[in-house]
Scaffold this motif. Structure first.
Motif, PDB file in Angstrom:
ATOM      1  N   ARG A 261       0.815  -1.218   0.000  1.00 35.14           N
ATOM      2  CA  ARG A 261       0.000   0.000   0.000  1.00 35.14           C
ATOM      3  C   ARG A 261       0.848   1.267   0.000  1.00 35.14           C
ATOM      4  NH1 ARG A 261      -3.372  -0.487   5.137  1.00 35.14           N
ATOM      5  NH2 ARG A 261      -3.606   1.756   4.713  1.00 35.14           N
ATOM      6  N   LEU A 262       2.020   1.213   0.606  1.00 32.65           N
ATOM      7  CA  LEU A 262       2.875   2.399   0.684  1.00 32.65           C
ATOM      8  C   LEU A 262       3.984   2.391  -0.369  1.00 32.65           C
ATOM      9  CD1 LEU A 262       3.308   2.827   4.560  1.00 32.65           C
ATOM     10  CD2 LEU A 262       1.583   3.822   3.038  1.00 32.65           C
ATOM     11  N   GLY A 263       3.939   1.443  -1.287  1.00 34.07           N
ATOM     12  CA  GLY A 263       5.001   1.344  -2.277  1.00 34.07           C
ATOM     13  C   GLY A 263       6.241   0.687  -1.690  1.00 34.07           C
ATOM     14  N   ARG A 264       7.324   0.769  -2.409  1.00 33.50           N
ATOM     15  CA  ARG A 264       8.552   0.117  -1.953  1.00 33.50           C
ATOM     16  C   ARG A 264       9.143   0.842  -0.745  1.00 33.50           C
ATOM     17  NH1 ARG A 264      12.741   0.052  -6.575  1.00 33.50           N
ATOM     18  NH2 ARG A 264      12.048   2.229  -6.620  1.00 33.50           N
ATOM     19  N   PRO A 265       9.603   0.102   0.248  1.00 37.66           N
ATOM     20  CA  PRO A 265      10.312   0.745   1.367  1.00 37.66           C
ATOM     21  C   PRO A 265      11.651   1.310   0.890  1.00 37.66           C
ATOM     22  CG  PRO A 265       9.555  -1.463   1.963  1.00 37.66           C
ATOM     23  CD  PRO A 265       9.410  -1.340   0.480  1.00 37.66           C
ATOM     24  N   LEU A 266      11.946   2.516   1.303  1.00 34.94           N
ATOM     25  CA  LEU A 266      13.197   3.177   0.940  1.00 34.94           C
ATOM     26  C   LEU A 266      14.174   3.236   2.113  1.00 34.94           C
ATOM     27  CD1 LEU A 266      11.622   6.173  -1.016  1.00 34.94           C
ATOM     28  CD2 LEU A 266      12.409   3.986  -1.947  1.00 34.94           C
ATOM     29  N   MET A 267      13.619   3.488   3.312  1.00 32.55           N
ATOM     30  CA  MET A 267      14.463   3.628   4.508  1.00 32.55           C
ATOM     31  C   MET A 267      13.724   3.115   5.737  1.00 32.55           C
ATOM     32  SD  MET A 267      16.101   7.468   4.054  1.00 32.55           S
ATOM     33  CE  MET A 267      14.527   8.216   3.590  1.00 32.55           C
ATOM     34  N   LEU A 268      14.505   2.621   6.696  1.00 28.77           N
ATOM     35  CA  LEU A 268      14.011   2.363   8.039  1.00 28.77           C
ATOM     36  C   LEU A 268      14.820   3.226   9.000  1.00 28.77           C
ATOM     37  CD1 LEU A 268      13.668  -1.544   8.344  1.00 28.77           C
ATOM     38  CD2 LEU A 268      11.849   0.102   7.876  1.00 28.77           C
ATOM     39  N   HIS A 269      14.125   3.995   9.845  1.00 25.76           N
ATOM     40  CA  HIS A 269      14.783   4.753  10.904  1.00 25.76           C
ATOM     41  C   HIS A 269      14.483   4.046  12.228  1.00 25.76           C
ATOM     42  CE1 HIS A 269      15.525   7.883   8.023  1.00 25.76           C
ATOM     43  NE2 HIS A 269      14.237   8.191   7.903  1.00 25.76           N
ATOM     44  N   CYS A 270      15.503   3.602  12.928  1.00 26.51           N
ATOM     45  CA  CYS A 270      15.315   2.817  14.148  1.00 26.51           C
ATOM     46  C   CYS A 270      15.982   3.495  15.340  1.00 26.51           C
ATOM     47  CB  CYS A 270      15.896   1.414  13.987  1.00 26.51           C
ATOM     48  SG  CYS A 270      15.291   0.503  12.542  1.00 26.51           S
ATOM     49  N   THR A 271      15.332   3.367  16.494  1.00 26.85           N
ATOM     50  CA  THR A 271      15.871   3.868  17.755  1.00 26.85           C
ATOM     51  C   THR A 271      15.864   2.737  18.763  1.00 26.85           C
ATOM     52  OG1 THR A 271      14.985   6.085  17.353  1.00 26.85           O
ATOM     53  CG2 THR A 271      15.567   5.535  19.624  1.00 26.85           C
ATOM     54  N   HIS A 272      16.971   2.572  19.475  1.00 25.74           N
ATOM     55  CA  HIS A 272      17.091   1.521  20.485  1.00 25.74           C
ATOM     56  C   HIS A 272      17.836   2.115  21.676  1.00 25.74           C
ATOM     57  CE1 HIS A 272      18.255  -2.973  21.364  1.00 25.74           C
ATOM     58  NE2 HIS A 272      18.006  -2.301  22.474  1.00 25.74           N
ATOM     59  N   ARG A 273      17.104   2.368  22.768  1.00 23.07           N
ATOM     60  CA  ARG A 273      17.694   2.998  23.952  1.00 23.07           C
ATOM     61  C   ARG A 273      17.462   2.146  25.187  1.00 23.07           C
ATOM     62  NH1 ARG A 273      14.743   8.584  22.286  1.00 23.07           N
ATOM     63  NH2 ARG A 273      16.223   9.282  20.683  1.00 23.07           N
ATOM     64  N   ASN A 274      18.479   2.071  26.029  1.00 25.62           N
ATOM     65  CA  ASN A 274      18.382   1.404  27.318  1.00 25.62           C
ATOM     66  C   ASN A 274      18.645   2.413  28.437  1.00 25.62           C
ATOM     67  OD1 ASN A 274      19.136  -0.701  25.269  1.00 25.62           O
ATOM     68  ND2 ASN A 274      18.870  -2.035  27.016  1.00 25.62           N
ATOM     69  N   VAL A 275      18.189   2.086  29.634  1.00 26.84           N
ATOM     70  CA  VAL A 275      18.449   2.966  30.770  1.00 26.84           C
ATOM     71  C   VAL A 275      19.940   3.034  31.046  1.00 26.84           C
ATOM     72  CG1 VAL A 275      18.032   3.359  33.223  1.00 26.84           C
ATOM     73  CG2 VAL A 275      16.200   2.450  31.790  1.00 26.84           C
ATOM     74  N   SER A 276      20.575   1.878  31.190  1.00 27.41           N
ATOM     75  CA  SER A 276      22.005   1.817  31.474  1.00 27.41           C
ATOM     76  C   SER A 276      22.549   0.479  31.017  1.00 27.41           C
ATOM     77  CB  SER A 276      22.276   2.016  32.970  1.00 27.41           C
ATOM     78  OG  SER A 276      21.661   0.987  33.727  1.00 27.41           O
ATOM     79  N   SER A 277      23.831   0.434  30.786  1.00 29.71           N
ATOM     80  CA  SER A 277      24.458  -0.812  30.360  1.00 29.71           C
ATOM     81  C   SER A 277      24.925  -1.605  31.577  1.00 29.71           C
ATOM     82  CB  SER A 277      25.653  -0.516  29.451  1.00 29.71           C
ATOM     83  OG  SER A 277      26.586   0.323  30.105  1.00 29.71           O
ATOM     84  N   PRO A 278      24.890  -2.930  31.495  1.00 29.92           N
ATOM     85  CA  PRO A 278      25.348  -3.755  32.622  1.00 29.92           C
ATOM     86  C   PRO A 278      26.862  -3.724  32.740  1.00 29.92           C
ATOM     87  CG  PRO A 278      24.785  -5.135  30.758  1.00 29.92           C
ATOM     88  CD  PRO A 278      24.379  -3.739  30.377  1.00 29.92           C
ATOM     89  N   PRO A 279      27.409  -4.141  33.866  1.00 27.67           N
ATOM     90  CA  PRO A 279      28.868  -4.197  34.029  1.00 27.67           C
ATOM     91  C   PRO A 279      29.506  -5.062  32.939  1.00 27.67           C
ATOM     92  CG  PRO A 279      27.765  -4.514  36.143  1.00 27.67           C
ATOM     93  CD  PRO A 279      26.695  -4.559  35.099  1.00 27.67           C
ATOM     94  N   GLY A 280      30.635  -4.620  32.437  1.00 30.49           N
ATOM     95  CA  GLY A 280      31.352  -5.396  31.436  1.00 30.49           C
ATOM     96  C   GLY A 280      30.858  -5.197  30.016  1.00 30.49           C
ATOM     97  N   PHE A 281      29.862  -4.342  29.819  1.00 29.44           N
ATOM     98  CA  PHE A 281      29.323  -4.115  28.479  1.00 29.44           C
ATOM     99  C   PHE A 281      30.348  -3.335  27.655  1.00 29.44           C
ATOM    100  CE2 PHE A 281      26.316  -2.615  25.264  1.00 29.44           C
ATOM    101  CZ  PHE A 281      25.453  -3.694  25.150  1.00 29.44           C
TER     102      PHE A 281
END
Length: 341
Positions: A145-165
């Motif tokens: 319905r929207l035609g061919r996909p051209l781009m994906l914009h993604c966001t991935h956020r965490n509160v904090s990283s664990p030790p050793g990350f």
């Protein structure tokens, strides 16, 4: 199959404990038959109150325990290859948490071993494919319905990283979900990776480069960008916008509870992936149990696990080099279908 599916759960840590709870209390048609964890005391605490569960320090002992008909692997990634090959040797269907195998060479060995069996046994735990919003976006894109996909914009956020990350883990652990989601949503392989790094947040632990911007190219010319920020400090957020020829569609706007109190109002923000994707995990495990009881394997498979590891490895090389890195995939065995199935 009329009786409950007996499942051996390998790993009783954060993810494994949640799956044990899920199988015992949420999912229909299955029971926890055995649990393996080197920390047997922790494992016994997790299964306290669940009848008929044997606890083992060794994963192989759990696979051979009475009543085990299938395996859920939630142990650390480096242990997955051995467990998967052992499950193959016993003909046991597997739901394996991501990464299927962290390194692409090991993941390819799993693909080749399963291909020699001539049938699928593995479903890989890319739970976003079972999230209601992601499924709606997938259906919309597949409809054309929207035609061919051209781009994906993604966001991935965490509160904090664990030790050793580590900085590499931003790509090979966190962004691995976006890697699979992009391949699935677009029904295309990812062919190249570039990683850009703004100045690091003051909240990032010493030595961790956070946030980062990861740019993927696809086989058919679409682009996927991912903002990965694992020390945002305020919440767990996952968003995705598909930009197509005739429109766009966005998911992940957090339609959560709005609390009004003296002096103002605020929206709750999830603090953990087990909260944001609780329903997706429930549907994922239920789908695996249902298919296994019928003698089928559905969902993301070993090839998807391998492709994700290969793309993530290219992403880590792009981090280190500061340049564009191409993704090299082995020939796809005939056993495996297209990305989107």
């Amino acid at each position: 199959m009329s009786e409950l599916l007996g499942v051996a759960v390998l790993g009783a840590g954060h993810m494994g404990a949640d799956h044990i709870r899920r199988i015992d209390r949420v999912v229909g048609g299955a029971r926890v038959a055995a649990v393996a964890d080197p920390d047997t005391g922790r494992a016994k605490d997790v299964v306290a109150g669940i009848d008929g569960v044997s606890v083992h320090a060794d994963a192989m002992a759990a696979l051979d325990a009475p009543g085990v008909q299938a395996v859920l692997i939630a142990s650390p990634g480096p242990a997955h290859e051995e467990a998967l090959l052992a499950a193959f040797a016993r003909g046991l269907p597997v739901l394996c948490e991501k990464p299927m195998v962290p390194d692409s060479a090991g993941a390819l060995r799993v693909v080749e071993a399963e291909a020699r069996l001539g049938r699928r046994l593995v479903q890989v735990g890319f739970m976003r494919r079972y999230d209601a919003e992601y499924q709606r976006l997938k259906s919309l894109l597949d409809s054309g319905r929207l035609g061919r996909p051209l781009m994906l914009h993604c966001t991935h956020r965490n509160v904090s990283s664990p030790p050793g990350f580590t900085s590499a883990m931003l790509v090979n652990s966190s962004v691995s979900h976006e890697i699979d989601a992009a391949r699935w949503l677009l029904d295309q392989e990812l062919t190249a990776v570039t990683v850009l790094r703004p100045r690091s947040s003051a909240h990032a632990p010493e030595g961790l480069v956070d946030p980062q911007l990861v740019l993927f190219e696809t086989a058919d010319g679409a682009l996927v960008d991912v903002e990965i920020f694992v020390n945002s400090g305020f919440g767990y957020q996952v968003r995705c916008e598909a930009v197509c020829e005739s429109g766009s569609a966005r998911i992940g706007e957090e339609h959560t509870m709005v609390v009004t109190t003296a002096g103002g109002a605020y929206e709750e923000v999830a603090q953990d992936y087990l909260v944001r994707f609780a329903d997706a995990y429930d549907r994922e495990v239920q789908a695996w149990v249902d298919a296994t009881r019928e003698g089928r394997v559905t969902g993301p498979g070993a090839w998807d696990g391998y492709a994700s590891s290969a793309v993530a490895e290219a992403g880590v090389r792009a981090q280190e080099s500061g340049g564009r890195v191409t993704v090299e995939l082995a020939p796809r065995p005939e056993l495996y279908e297209r990305v989107s199935r």
